[in-house]
Write an enzyme that holds these catalytic residues in place. Structure first.
Site, mmCIF file in Angstrom:
data_model
loop_
_atom_site.group_PDB
_atom_site.id
_atom_site.type_symbol
_atom_site.label_atom_id
_atom_site.label_comp_id
_atom_site.label_asym_id
_atom_site.label_seq_id
_atom_site.Cartn_x
_atom_site.Cartn_y
_atom_site.Cartn_z
ATOM 1 N N GLY A 1 -5.287 16.250 3.920
ATOM 2 C CA GLY A 1 -5.524 17.425 3.095
ATOM 3 C C GLY A 1 -6.690 17.343 2.123
ATOM 4 O O GLY A 1 -6.674 18.009 1.084
ATOM 5 N N ASN B 1 -9.598 18.590 2.617
ATOM 6 C CA ASN B 1 -10.219 19.931 2.612
ATOM 7 C C ASN B 1 -9.364 20.912 1.817
ATOM 8 O O ASN B 1 -9.901 21.788 1.130
ATOM 9 C CB ASN B 1 -10.441 20.429 4.038
ATOM 10 C CG ASN B 1 -11.705 19.836 4.632
ATOM 11 O OD1 ASN B 1 -12.805 20.184 4.220
ATOM 12 N ND2 ASN B 1 -11.549 18.913 5.559
ATOM 13 N N LEU C 1 -3.105 27.117 18.354
ATOM 14 C CA LEU C 1 -2.095 28.179 18.382
ATOM 15 C C LEU C 1 -2.368 29.135 19.534
ATOM 16 O O LEU C 1 -3.513 29.307 19.965
ATOM 17 C CB LEU C 1 -2.108 28.949 17.055
ATOM 18 C CG LEU C 1 -1.713 28.143 15.817
ATOM 19 C CD1 LEU C 1 -1.875 28.994 14.563
ATOM 20 C CD2 LEU C 1 -0.289 27.624 15.935
ATOM 21 N N HIS D 1 -14.749 22.458 11.175
ATOM 22 C CA HIS D 1 -14.871 21.482 12.264
ATOM 23 C C HIS D 1 -15.916 20.433 11.867
ATOM 24 O O HIS D 1 -17.000 20.791 11.391
ATOM 25 C CB HIS D 1 -15.292 22.184 13.565
ATOM 26 C CG HIS D 1 -15.346 21.243 14.717
ATOM 27 N ND1 HIS D 1 -14.211 20.774 15.353
ATOM 28 C CD2 HIS D 1 -16.400 20.640 15.319
ATOM 29 C CE1 HIS D 1 -14.568 19.928 16.291
ATOM 30 N NE2 HIS D 1 -15.879 19.829 16.305
HETATM 31 C C1 GAR Z 1 -11.464 16.973 8.749
HETATM 32 O O1 GAR Z 1 -12.580 16.166 9.010
HETATM 33 C C2 GAR Z 1 -11.525 18.261 9.566
HETATM 34 O O2 GAR Z 1 -12.816 18.766 9.709
HETATM 35 C C3 GAR Z 1 -11.008 17.760 10.884
HETATM 36 O O3 GAR Z 1 -9.960 16.869 10.554
HETATM 37 C C4 GAR Z 1 -10.186 16.307 9.254
HETATM 38 C C5 GAR Z 1 -8.982 16.606 8.386
HETATM 39 O O4 GAR Z 1 -9.074 16.011 7.134
HETATM 40 N N1 GAR Z 1 -10.587 18.850 11.699
HETATM 41 C C6 GAR Z 1 -10.711 18.852 13.032
HETATM 42 O O5 GAR Z 1 -11.138 17.930 13.657
HETATM 43 C C7 GAR Z 1 -10.242 20.147 13.705
HETATM 44 N N2 GAR Z 1 -10.814 20.238 15.018
HETATM 45 P P1 GAR Z 1 -8.240 16.523 5.872
HETATM 46 O O6 GAR Z 1 -6.765 16.617 6.288
HETATM 47 O O7 GAR Z 1 -8.445 15.419 4.864
HETATM 48 O O8 GAR Z 1 -8.799 17.832 5.405
#
Ligand code: GAR
Length: 208
Positions: free
Chosen positions: A12, A14, A94, A110
């Site tokens: 989490g 982001n 989804l 992404h």
């Molecule tokens: C982030 O780097 C996000 O961009 C990626 O997973 C990570 C989650 O980190 N998402 C993907 O790869 C989706 N295709 P977080 O839980 O610390 O935000």
């Protein structure tokens, strides 16, 4: 004020960037009203709790198939009266029934410059492993609207990040997060909440 629902599956960071942006007044016209996790016991849920944000776990493993799971997510989004749905490290694809109910109202971050290193199977560290293996000199992050095509929706914002010769996937992931994801995701959410994003012919235009 727009209701923002954030979908998570992991650490989490982001989500934290969005919470910070809300608290620092970068996101003015929206509020995170609920965090929904596809997994139990992930740190993203702690982050929500620490900031008094309501959270729900709708675990993928408790559902037989994607359609059943997507119906449960849709019901929760409707209950929350979501104006914007943000995938912030949400690792479940989804069914299109959700996207169809929220057209141009769902966005995803992404960890690559789409259309590179994206689509089914490209998520998390895997994306950075592939970028290093390919020897690209520049990668980055993309925020885009979610459509029924995995990582294929209209691009809202992108930011480039340089690779170093000695990067490991973990080191690169951290740099992409710090230099790109945590900046452009709150920015995109803020633009959406200010009604400044317009989608025409599959492209996003930012209104002044
Ligand atoms: C982030 O780097 C996000 O961009 C990626 O997973 C990570 C989650 O980190 N998402 C993907 O790869 C989706 N295709 P977080 O839980 O610390 O935000």
């Amino acid at each position: 004020m727009k209701n923002i629902v954030v979908l998570v599956s992991g650490g989490g960071t982001n989500l934290q960037a969005l919470i910070d942006a809300q608290e620092n007044g970068i996101i003015k016209n929206g509020r995170i009203t609920c965090v929904i996790s596809s997994k139990h016991d992930v740190y993203a849920l702690e982050r929500a709790k620490n900031h008094n944000i309501k959270s729900k776990v709708i675990a993928r493993k408790d559902f037989n198939d994607s359609v059943e799971y997507s119906r449960a997510i849709l019901e929760a989004l409707n209950e929350e009266k979501a104006d914007l749905v943000v995938y912030a490290g949400f690792m479940t694809i989804l069914d299109e029934l959700v996207v169809k109910a929220y057209p141009n109202k769902m966005m995803n971050v992404h960890p690559a410059l789409i259309p590179s290193f994206c689509g089914k199977g490209y998520y998390g560290l895997r994306v950075h492993e592939e970028a290093i293996a390919k020897g690209v000199k520049i990668t980055g992050a993309t925020v885009h609207f979610v459509t029924e095509v995995c990582d294929g929706g209209p691009i809202i914002l992108q930011k480039a990040v340089e690779l170093n010769d000695d990067d490991t996937p973990e080191v690169l992931q951290k740099r992409v997060m710090e230099q790109a994801e945590w900046k452009i995701l709150p920015q995109a959410v803020s633009l959406f909440c200010d009604d400044r994003l317009e989608v025409r012919d599959g492209r996003v235009f930012i209104k002044n």
